[in-house]
Enzyme design. Structure first.
Site, PDB file in Angstrom:
ATOM      1  N   HIS A   1      39.888  31.922  43.035  1.00  0.00           N
ATOM      2  CA  HIS A   1      38.528  31.447  42.759  1.00  0.00           C
ATOM      3  C   HIS A   1      38.483  29.986  43.199  1.00  0.00           C
ATOM      4  CE1 HIS A   1      37.160  35.020  40.700  1.00  0.00           C
ATOM      5  NE2 HIS A   1      38.218  34.999  39.914  1.00  0.00           N
TER       6      HIS A   1
ATOM      7  N   GLU B   1      46.427  36.836  33.383  1.00  0.00           N
ATOM      8  CA  GLU B   1      46.245  35.461  32.875  1.00  0.00           C
ATOM      9  C   GLU B   1      47.028  35.152  31.604  1.00  0.00           C
ATOM     10  OE1 GLU B   1      41.988  34.966  32.594  1.00  0.00           O
ATOM     11  OE2 GLU B   1      41.645  35.697  34.631  1.00  0.00           O
TER      12      GLU B   1
ATOM     13  N   GLU C   1      40.824  38.113  43.765  1.00  0.00           N
ATOM     14  CA  GLU C   1      39.466  37.823  43.277  1.00  0.00           C
ATOM     15  C   GLU C   1      38.802  36.697  44.085  1.00  0.00           C
ATOM     16  OE1 GLU C   1      39.360  37.299  39.045  1.00  0.00           O
ATOM     17  OE2 GLU C   1      40.857  38.836  38.650  1.00  0.00           O
TER      18      GLU C   1
ATOM     19  N   ASN D   1      48.636  39.231  37.358  1.00  0.00           N
ATOM     20  CA  ASN D   1      47.482  38.593  37.985  1.00  0.00           C
ATOM     21  C   ASN D   1      47.129  37.285  37.265  1.00  0.00           C
ATOM     22  OD1 ASN D   1      45.255  38.793  39.914  1.00  0.00           O
ATOM     23  ND2 ASN D   1      43.923  39.150  38.154  1.00  0.00           N
TER      24      ASN D   1
ATOM     25  N   ASP E   1      36.644  34.225  45.828  1.00  0.00           N
ATOM     26  CA  ASP E   1      35.266  33.812  46.079  1.00  0.00           C
ATOM     27  C   ASP E   1      35.287  32.297  46.207  1.00  0.00           C
ATOM     28  OD1 ASP E   1      34.195  34.702  42.667  1.00  0.00           O
ATOM     29  OD2 ASP E   1      35.455  33.055  43.333  1.00  0.00           O
TER      30      ASP E   1
HETATM   31  O1  G3I Z   1      27.116  44.773  29.923  1.00  0.00           O
HETATM   32  C1  G3I Z   1      26.704  43.782  28.978  1.00  0.00           C
HETATM   33  C2  G3I Z   1      25.212  43.883  28.765  1.00  0.00           C
HETATM   34  O2  G3I Z   1      24.916  45.120  28.137  1.00  0.00           O
HETATM   35  C3  G3I Z   1      24.756  42.723  27.877  1.00  0.00           C
HETATM   36  O3  G3I Z   1      23.345  42.759  27.752  1.00  0.00           O
HETATM   37  C4  G3I Z   1      25.189  41.406  28.516  1.00  0.00           C
HETATM   38  C5  G3I Z   1      24.763  40.193  27.717  1.00  0.00           C
HETATM   39  O4  G3I Z   1      25.645  40.062  26.616  1.00  0.00           O
HETATM   40  O5  G3I Z   1      26.612  41.388  28.626  1.00  0.00           O
HETATM   41  C6  G3I Z   1      27.038  42.411  29.519  1.00  0.00           C
HETATM   42  O6  G3I Z   1      28.427  42.334  29.618  1.00  0.00           O
HETATM   43  C7  G3I Z   1      28.859  41.242  30.442  1.00  0.00           C
HETATM   44  C8  G3I Z   1      29.739  41.814  31.532  1.00  0.00           C
HETATM   45  O7  G3I Z   1      30.313  40.752  32.317  1.00  0.00           O
HETATM   46  C9  G3I Z   1      28.966  42.741  32.477  1.00  0.00           C
HETATM   47  O8  G3I Z   1      27.984  41.986  33.141  1.00  0.00           O
HETATM   48  C10 G3I Z   1      29.668  40.297  29.552  1.00  0.00           C
HETATM   49  O9  G3I Z   1      28.788  39.671  28.633  1.00  0.00           O
HETATM   50  C11 G3I Z   1      30.337  39.249  30.414  1.00  0.00           C
HETATM   51  O10 G3I Z   1      31.251  38.491  29.613  1.00  0.00           O
HETATM   52  C12 G3I Z   1      31.158  39.933  31.503  1.00  0.00           C
HETATM   53  O11 G3I Z   1      31.685  38.896  32.313  1.00  0.00           O
HETATM   54  C13 G3I Z   1      32.759  39.306  33.164  1.00  0.00           C
HETATM   55  C14 G3I Z   1      34.011  38.489  32.787  1.00  0.00           C
HETATM   56  O12 G3I Z   1      35.077  38.756  33.704  1.00  0.00           O
HETATM   57  C15 G3I Z   1      34.490  38.846  31.380  1.00  0.00           C
HETATM   58  O13 G3I Z   1      34.914  40.184  31.402  1.00  0.00           O
HETATM   59  C16 G3I Z   1      32.358  39.006  34.610  1.00  0.00           C
HETATM   60  O14 G3I Z   1      31.321  39.904  35.010  1.00  0.00           O
HETATM   61  C17 G3I Z   1      33.554  39.188  35.534  1.00  0.00           C
HETATM   62  O15 G3I Z   1      33.234  38.762  36.863  1.00  0.00           O
HETATM   63  C18 G3I Z   1      34.732  38.361  35.042  1.00  0.00           C
HETATM   64  O16 G3I Z   1      35.813  38.631  35.880  1.00  0.00           O
HETATM   65  C19 G3I Z   1      37.010  37.866  35.594  1.00  0.00           C
HETATM   66  C20 G3I Z   1      38.199  38.778  35.848  1.00  0.00           C
HETATM   67  O17 G3I Z   1      38.103  39.944  35.050  1.00  0.00           O
HETATM   68  C21 G3I Z   1      39.506  38.024  35.593  1.00  0.00           C
HETATM   69  N1  G3I Z   1      39.565  36.790  36.416  1.00  0.00           N
HETATM   70  C22 G3I Z   1      38.421  35.897  36.206  1.00  0.00           C
HETATM   71  C23 G3I Z   1      37.119  36.639  36.532  1.00  0.00           C
HETATM   72  C24 G3I Z   1      35.927  35.703  36.402  1.00  0.00           C
HETATM   73  O18 G3I Z   1      35.807  35.258  35.078  1.00  0.00           O
END
Ligand code: G3I
Length: 331
Positions: free
Chosen positions: A212, A127, A243, A172, A245
């Site tokens: 997406h 990105e 990705e 990506n 969905d």
């Molecule tokens: O693991 C922590 C947990 O310990 C904590 O309690 C909780 C609340 O703060 O956060 C948890 O971490 C979260 C993590 O996902 C695991 O669930 C982060 O806050 C949250 O920001 C993170 O979101 C991910 C996001 O990328 C940011 O990394 C999403 O699951 C994931 O689906 C999303 O994936 C992205 C791709 O990498 C790039 N393309 C877009 C896609 C969707 O946004």
């Protein structure tokens, strides 16, 4: 038949992003993932914040666990990702502008080097294009631009190739598919970047289209995307659908209506995009509605859980599963 069985007969690796913790703790989930996937990617476990929590600290346990799971089931692995403007550890913000190249290089050498020879591909840079940020080169105002300058993208790809010569190197991005002005601008800016990398003989092998999509949006994808994919093929690059969905946020609440509309969108999208011979991988961003990011990031107005993936929260196949399998089989 499974998605991976149908995919195998049509030159397509199929799989999904996995929640690594659930893979360890939720046996039915692990079974579903293994039965359907010939390629996997960690949803979060191989990002900077997960792997590199402090300047001199790397935490590889979760990533090692995923790779062990994949190798034990003879499933390929995508790495996601070696450079992104999001999900970075806090300590990165303490690096002085212009001092980031060494930090980026060291992370890529350490991470890509650790799994060298075992990865199908890496999302080397994720990105990096955002035309709305106003730069002539279309680059996003990413922290990496400040830390390592506009050549950070070349640095990342060159370092990744040196660290793991066998992995396919992928750029990506999202927001590429639509028949609208913003997606057109993004596609143009990405093509500009790709031509620049190719002209400078920077190693790159593939472009990842995140896909997406929104069910019920008639302009979610169309001829502009197909022209873009043809241009990518013209540069001898592979296309990964990384990705996929299909959110149902714009659909009415009735479950059968939502599932049918989501399945129809999977069918129409894949029928179109799989006509492009350069497409070699198809991953959904999750495989079951039980773990979709969409329920955490953007709830539906009625707060009903999203039904955007091929399997429901009880691991039962939805109409979307049959739609995907049929589209792949007709390739
Ligand atoms: O693991 C922590 C947990 O310990 C904590 O309690 C909780 C609340 O703060 O956060 C948890 O971490 C979260 C993590 O996902 C695991 O669930 C982060 O806050 C949250 O920001 C993170 O979101 C991910 C996001 O990328 C940011 O990394 C999403 O699951 C994931 O689906 C999303 O994936 C992205 C791709 O990498 C790039 N393309 C877009 C896609 C969707 O946004």
């Amino acid at each position: 038949h499974s998605l991976k069985a149908v995919g195998a007969t049509h030159g397509l690796l199929t799989g999904c992003a996995v929640n690594v913790r659930a893979l360890r703790d939720d046996k039915p989930y692990a079974g579903l993932v293994a039965s359907q996937s010939s390629i996997l990617v960690a949803e979060n476990a191989m990002k900077w914040q997960a792997l590199h929590p402090a300047p001199d600290t790397y935490t590889f346990e979760a990533a090692d666990g995923l790779i062990a799971f994949a190798e034990s089931h003879r499933i390929k692995i995508r790495g996601h990702n070696l450079c992104w403007h999001l999900y970075n550890p806090q300590w990165l913000s303490a690096i002085a502008p212009g001092q980031g190249s060494a930090v980026l290089r060291e992370h890529i050498e350490r991470v890509a080097g650790r799994y060298a020879g075992r990865m199908h591909s890496w999302d080397v840079v994720n990105e990096a294009i955002e035309p709305r940020d106003g730069r002539a080169d279309g680059l996003r105002n990413s922290p990496w631009l400040t830390l390592a300058g506009p050549d950070y993208i070349e640095l990342a790809f060159k370092t990744a190739r040196a660290a793991d010569p066998t992995a396919l190197l992928c750029y990506n991005d999202y927001g590429i598919e639509g028949e609208n002005e913003e997606a057109r601008r993004k596609r143009q800016a990405i093509l500009l970047l790709l031509h620049r990398l190719k002209t400078r003989a920077i190693p790159i092998d593939a472009v990842g289209i995140q896909c997406h999509l929104t069910a019920g949006n008639p302009n979610a994808f169309g001829p502009g995307l197909m022209d873009f994919l043809r241009e990518i093929r013209g540069m001898d690059l592979q296309v990964f659908l990384t990705e996929l969905d299909i959110n149902d946020r714009q659909l009415p609440a009735d479950q059968a209506t939502r599932d049918a509309a989501v399945a129809g969108t999977y069918a129409r999208f894949l029928d179109l995009v799989l006509t492009e011979p350069a497409v070699t991988c198809l991953l959904t961003w999750g495989i079951t509605d039980k773990y979709t990011w969409l329920n955490t990031e953007k709830a539906r107005p009625d707060h009903l859980p999203e039904r955007c993936l091929p399997f429901d929260a009880d691991y039962k196949p939805k109409p979307a599963f049959a739609a995907m399998r049929t589209s792949i089989a007709h390739r």
